[in-house]
Design an enzyme around this catalytic site. Structure first.
Site, short mmCIF file in Angstrom:
data_model
loop_
_atom_site.label_atom_id
_atom_site.label_comp_id
_atom_site.label_asym_id
_atom_site.label_seq_id
_atom_site.Cartn_x
_atom_site.Cartn_y
_atom_site.Cartn_z
N LEU A 51 0.81 -1.23 0.00
CA LEU A 51 0.00 0.00 0.00
C LEU A 51 0.84 1.28 0.00
CD1 LEU A 51 -2.99 -0.82 2.42
CD2 LEU A 51 -2.93 -0.95 -0.07
N CYS A 79 -6.69 -6.07 2.12
CA CYS A 79 -5.36 -6.15 1.50
C CYS A 79 -4.47 -7.09 2.29
CB CYS A 79 -4.71 -4.77 1.43
SG CYS A 79 -3.08 -4.84 0.65
N LYS A 100 -14.92 -3.82 0.19
CA LYS A 100 -14.12 -4.77 -0.61
C LYS A 100 -13.70 -5.94 0.27
CE LYS A 100 -10.41 -5.09 -3.97
NZ LYS A 100 -9.42 -4.35 -4.75
N GLY A 148 -10.89 -10.30 -10.32
CA GLY A 148 -10.06 -11.46 -10.00
C GLY A 148 -9.82 -12.27 -11.26
N THR A 150 -4.79 -7.02 -12.87
CA THR A 150 -3.52 -7.43 -13.46
C THR A 150 -3.57 -7.38 -14.99
OG1 THR A 150 -3.12 -8.82 -11.54
CG2 THR A 150 -1.85 -9.34 -13.50
#
Lengths: 248, 301
Positions: free
Chosen positions: B71, B129, B164, B242, B265
């Site tokens: 982070l 996270c 989230k 995801g 990603t």
């Protein structure tokens, strides 16, 4: 401004030891690339893979060259491409080397750190005195320069390039060192420069995901407070005195 | 007719395609028109600045990416004074700000600061996270804590509140129900899975911290299953992510119950992945004379 393009490969030159030079043709990119900058390159592949950050090796008119060593899946995929195949390119990215005048400059590269310095040498004004030292593991890792060094002695002088640099500064005044190569080499070089009061800018290699500053994956330590900067945006060329070599 | 219109709770979007926090920046708008995105989700900010984790922070596996960024961010003060005005200057699409705290009090304090700031359309509350110690992940794994946190945050804002969730839990439905009961107006899932890779030459982990967050193609079946489970457990909409790389991947998530999807990603693998996903979805729906809402949650079997 950086761009994302899909460009045909203009030419591939196969070299020794798994090295090859890949040329693309793009007027806009060629006009923007500066010594030390890199592009993210990717070959179309069956499985999704990250781009590979590759330094700019040369620019001739509207053509840009990348000098690459096959070391893993990404570069292997690049190595098997043929002229006319489409290449994905993001660039130019990152900072460039300083271009001084009237200085005594030594360029020091190791292994695949060679390309950005070869490109830089072409751009340095003739008012400078320039000496280019390059080192590699063996003869396959040696390319045109002023003085080369190999670890196994199969080409040039049997020594680390940093040892060659130490001998050089015993006989010659040096204002500035510009370098690129593996971290241990850069770290040793940085210590030598610091001890001798020589200004040193180093270009770092790093594992990258985005290449454009988003992911912070390529961060390296700077200063003594545990701060990090991105190789892809604040680098790859850093003032070596700013880098925290202990965190590398 | 825009077949791709969608909504997350209180927000309506022109596109169901967005981007996962931390995987996207305005830099990508050099490559495509931002208006193909329904919204822009900022990188997660924390109360204090964070330097991030020591490198190496990345390793690419056979089927995805392990990261340990930690982070890295300048903290909420700098975000509000510097980053937020810059974002508003550059964005033509809704802005969702992602944030994470180290305590419920800190989460609330951050939301209060963001509430009095101009130009924010919604919040993504990152309780998931895996790359920070004693933060985030602890909140996302305990339903009572998720309920309490969401309840307190929902009392502070009337804007879109997206919680989230972490995939690293035994029962995603329980956590999703807790967030909904606490007042979340939508859910985002999933964050990264725990992941690791080891260099067998040295015996060292490929990333400095050992275990990192695993994303990319390898986690898609997990993300899809968790989206499906969560969607059946709650009535509030889901922003799913995801391992989504293509429009075909995205469609699977809509069928599973997502109202919106994010690419993460994939942006690194293909910088125009979001644009391609948007176009592919549009063509798919047009060919079948469908609207997105016709397929959300309509998985057979």
């Amino acid at each position: 401004m950086k761009s994302y393009k899909i460009l045909p490969i203009w030419r591939i030159e196969r070299l020794k030891g798994g090295y090859f030079v890949l040329w693309i043709e793009d007027t806009e990119l060629a006009a923007q690339c500066r010594p030390g900058q890199f592009c993210e390159l990717k070959a179309p592949q069956g499985i999704p893979r990250l781009f590979k950050p590759i330094s700019v090796f040369d620019v001739i008119q509207d053509r840009v060259a990348f000098f690459i060593k096959t070391v893993g899946a990404g570069t292997n995929a690049l190595s098997v491409m043929r002229e006319g195949d489409l290449l994905q390119v993001i660039g130019p990215l990152g900072t460039s080397f300083p271009i001084p005048n009237n200085k005594s400059i030594v360029l020091v590269s190791g292994g695949v750190g060679y390309p950005p310095l070869a490109f830089l040498k072409k751009h340095l004004p003739s008012s400078n005195q320039v000496r280019f030292l390059h080192g590699g593991a063996c003869a396959d890792d040696v390319f045109p320069c002023d003085e080369c060094f190999t670890v196994d002695g199969s080409a040039g002088i049997k020594a680390f390039v940093t040892e060659g640099f130490m001998r050089l500064i015993e006989t010659r005044h040096v204002d500035l060192v510009l370098s690129c190569g593996p971290v241990p080499m850069l770290k040793a070089l940085s210590a030598i420069c610091k001890a001798n009061g020589i200004k040193h800018f180093a270009s770092l290699e790093a594992y990258m995901a985005c290449g454009v500053g988003v992911c912070h994956g390529c961060a390296v330590g700077v200063g003594s407070k545990g701060d990090y900067q991105r190789v892809c945006v604040e680098g790859p060329v850093f003032d070596a005195d700013d880098l925290n070599w202990e965190l590398m | 007719m825009n077949r791709l219109k969608t909504r997350l709770g209180k927000l309506h979007f022109e596109s169901p395609v967005t981007v996962a926090s931390g995987t996207f920046g305005t830099e990508y708008f050099d490559f495509f028109d931002q208006r193909i995105l329904g919204a822009y989700v900022s990188k997660t900010i924390t109360y204090e600045p964070k330097a991030g984790n020591p490198p190496p922070r990345l390793y690419e596996t056979e089927a995805g990416l392990i990261n340990s960024i930690g982070l890295q961010n300048p903290g909420i003060d700098v975000f509000i004074k510097s980053s937020l005005p810059e974002l508003r200057e550059k964005l033509y699409i809704p802005l969702v700000v992602s944030f994470s705290g180290s305590s419920i009090t800190e989460f609330c304090a951050m939301l209060e600061m963001l509430e009095i700031s101009e130009g924010i359309d919604g919040y993504e509350v990152n309780v998931s996270c895996p790359n920070v110690e004693n933060e985030g992940i602890a909140f996302g794994t305990d339903p009572d804590t998720v309920f309490e946190l969401t309840q307190k945050l929902s009392a502070i804002t009337n804007k879109e509140l997206i919680i989230k969730l972490s995939p690293n839990v035994s029962d995603i439905a329980t956590i999703a129900i807790a967030a909904e009961a606490g007042g979340a107006s939508s859910l985002a899932l999933i964050n990264t899975l725990f992941g690791m890779a080891i260099d067998i030459e040295t015996g060292k982990s490929r990333i400095k911290k050992g275990v990192g967050g695993y994303s990319g193609t390898g986690i898609k079946p997990v993300a899809l299953a968790l989206t499906y489970k969560a969607a059946r457990a709650v009535k509030i909409p889901i922003l799913a992510m995801g391992g989504i790389y293509t429009w075909q991947d995205a469609l699977e998530f809509f069928y599973a119950g997502a109202s919106m999807i994010a690419l993460g990603t994939a942006n690194f693998i293909n910088p125009i992945a979001a644009a391609e996903a948007h176009h592919g979805l549009d063509v798919y729906l047009a060919q079948r004379d469908l609207r997105l809402k016709d397929i959300v949650g309509k998985v057979n079997g």
